[in-house]
Enzyme design. Structure first.
Site, PDB file in Angstrom:
ATOM      1  N   TYR A   1     -22.405  66.041 -76.297  1.00  5.32           N
ATOM      2  CA  TYR A   1     -23.469  66.742 -75.546  1.00  5.32           C
ATOM      3  C   TYR A   1     -23.943  65.902 -74.365  1.00  5.32           C
ATOM      4  O   TYR A   1     -24.259  66.437 -73.302  1.00  5.32           O
ATOM      5  CB  TYR A   1     -24.637  67.119 -76.471  1.00  5.32           C
ATOM      6  CG  TYR A   1     -24.333  68.346 -77.274  1.00  5.32           C
ATOM      7  CD1 TYR A   1     -23.760  68.260 -78.539  1.00  5.32           C
ATOM      8  CD2 TYR A   1     -24.550  69.611 -76.738  1.00  5.32           C
ATOM      9  CE1 TYR A   1     -23.432  69.396 -79.256  1.00  5.32           C
ATOM     10  CE2 TYR A   1     -24.218  70.769 -77.452  1.00  5.32           C
ATOM     11  CZ  TYR A   1     -23.654  70.647 -78.711  1.00  5.32           C
ATOM     12  OH  TYR A   1     -23.314  71.782 -79.397  1.00  5.32           O
TER      13      TYR A   1
ATOM     14  N   VAL B   1     -26.300  77.649 -72.433  1.00  3.79           N
ATOM     15  CA  VAL B   1     -27.323  76.620 -72.685  1.00  3.79           C
ATOM     16  C   VAL B   1     -27.513  75.733 -71.455  1.00  3.79           C
ATOM     17  O   VAL B   1     -28.143  74.684 -71.536  1.00  3.79           O
ATOM     18  CB  VAL B   1     -26.914  75.762 -73.917  1.00  3.79           C
ATOM     19  CG1 VAL B   1     -26.857  76.627 -75.171  1.00  3.79           C
ATOM     20  CG2 VAL B   1     -25.571  75.053 -73.688  1.00  3.79           C
ATOM     21  N   ASP B   2     -26.956  76.214 -70.288  1.00  5.78           N
ATOM     22  CA  ASP B   2     -26.908  75.346 -69.106  1.00  5.78           C
ATOM     23  C   ASP B   2     -28.106  75.482 -68.171  1.00  5.78           C
ATOM     24  O   ASP B   2     -28.249  74.693 -67.229  1.00  5.78           O
ATOM     25  CB  ASP B   2     -25.588  75.604 -68.329  1.00  5.78           C
ATOM     26  CG  ASP B   2     -25.419  77.076 -67.927  1.00  5.78           C
ATOM     27  OD1 ASP B   2     -24.275  77.568 -67.941  1.00  5.78           O
ATOM     28  OD2 ASP B   2     -26.426  77.741 -67.603  1.00  5.78           O
TER      29      ASP B   2
ATOM     30  N   HIS C   1     -29.278  80.816 -77.471  1.00  5.31           N
ATOM     31  CA  HIS C   1     -28.669  79.659 -78.130  1.00  5.31           C
ATOM     32  C   HIS C   1     -29.267  78.334 -77.672  1.00  5.31           C
ATOM     33  O   HIS C   1     -28.633  77.290 -77.818  1.00  5.31           O
ATOM     34  CB  HIS C   1     -27.142  79.677 -77.894  1.00  5.31           C
ATOM     35  CG  HIS C   1     -26.491  80.868 -78.513  1.00  5.31           C
ATOM     36  ND1 HIS C   1     -25.277  81.364 -78.082  1.00  5.31           N
ATOM     37  CD2 HIS C   1     -26.886  81.688 -79.528  1.00  5.31           C
ATOM     38  CE1 HIS C   1     -24.954  82.431 -78.813  1.00  5.31           C
ATOM     39  NE2 HIS C   1     -25.923  82.651 -79.688  1.00  5.31           N
TER      40      HIS C   1
ATOM     41  N   ALA D   1     -13.727  88.646 -66.771  1.00  5.38           N
ATOM     42  CA  ALA D   1     -12.430  88.335 -66.144  1.00  5.38           C
ATOM     43  C   ALA D   1     -11.265  88.956 -66.908  1.00  5.38           C
ATOM     44  O   ALA D   1     -10.178  89.121 -66.375  1.00  5.38           O
ATOM     45  CB  ALA D   1     -12.249  86.818 -66.044  1.00  5.38           C
TER      46      ALA D   1
END
Ligand code: BV8
Length: 248
Positions: free
Chosen positions: A66, A102-103, A118, A212
């Site tokens: 992480y 989670v960014d 999340h 995509a």
């Protein structure tokens, strides 16, 4: 193809909900989970590492994975897909963005009230009590919680862990009440997040997928645009609201 029916639905709907997955951040340079089996994460399998068992079995390895992802993220910026989505939202009276990511890139692009199903990799808490911790001794991996001594971990939802109850409730409510539901950049493999599109369908919403590649949802969606979120979302913004995303 953006049909008059879709234009009408998006221009005149009061309530729109959208769920995003790793695909919307791919053009920002963040590998998706599907790429993980090939790309940068070839040596890591997220399904094996993003679990409490993996953390307890080898805290240092999971903590360092992480820490590496946070470093990778530090160099990443929202892309045109994030930017277009935050602008589309401003044209909709009630727009609820739900993300599996989670960014934090949606917030960085100006999206408001984002439901993070999340969690967020930029938040850190302790394993035993969930104490949120902002700073820690970088010499230790993972560091101990300054409040209770238990191991620090990222504030994300691992496989086998419950989602934040309020976040999930709000997301399910948005899916049940919306007139249009957008599913963007997600393979729809992970539950309960993947169920939201079907909850929206069951409630009579128009479901629009932008991805995509085809997914299990594609056949059930009213519209399915195969392509990059960084192209498709600015196209929707331009064709429906004659607005463009500024060059980064
Ligand atoms: C739960 C945070 C209740 C961490 C993530 C057995 C025991 C326990 C649970 C289960 C079980 N069996 C099944 C489950 C449920 C499990 C699950 O769904 N497993 C799957 C694998 C079958 N779910 C859970 O465990 C959840 N909790 O159920 O709790 C419970 C509790 C105890 C016991 C029983 C039940 C928790 C799930 C949350 C896990 N945490 N992330 C971290 O990030 O490290 S999940 C993570 O993976 C992401 O958040 C996301 O949700 C998922 C990846 O999916 P996507 O985002 O869709 O990404 P993916 O790469 O798959 O696809 C990207 C798509 O984008 C592709 O289709 C690609 O074509 C497209 N794309 C690529 N580029 C672009 C693009 N599209 C557009 N534009 C582009 N440029």
């Amino acid at each position: 193809m953006v049909t008059p029916e879709l234009i009408d639905a998006l221009k005149n709907s009061r309530r729109v909900a959208a769920i995003t997955g790793a695909g919307i951040s791919a053009e920002s340079g963040i590998p998706t989970f599907r790429d993980a089996q090939t790309g940068l994460w070839a040596k890591y399998d997220p399904m094996q590492l993003a679990t409490p068992e993996a953390f307890l079995e080898n805290p240092e390895r999971v903590w360092n994975w992480y820490a590496w992802r946070r470093e990778l993220l530090a160099a990443c910026r929202p892309n045109k897909g994030h930017q277009a989505l935050s602008r589309i939202a401003r044209h909709i009276p009630e727009f609820q963005l739900i993300t599996q990511n989670v960014d934090g890139l949606h917030q960085a692009a100006g999206s408001q009230d984002v439901i993070e199903l999340h969690g967020n990799i930029q938040r850190t808490k302790c394993f035993d009590h969930g104490h949120t911790v902002e700073q820690w001794d970088a010499q230790q991996a993972p560091p101990p919680c300054p409040y209770c001594g238990s191991l620090l971990r990222p504030d994300v939802v691992w496989f086998g862990e419950m989602l934040p109850v309020q976040a999930l409730q709000q997301a399910e409510q948005a899916a049940a009440r919306c007139e249009v539901f957008l599913s963007i950049g997600t393979s729809g493999q992970v539950y309960p997040a993947a169920d939201l599109a079907y909850q929206a369908l069951a409630s009579g919403a128009m479901v629009v997928e932008i991805n995509a590649e085809p997914t299990p949802l594609t056949a059930r969606a009213h519209y399915a645009f195969t392509g990059k979120a960084g192209d498709q979302l600015p196209r929707l913004l331009a064709e429906i609201w004659q607005e463009s995303v500024p060059d980064a």
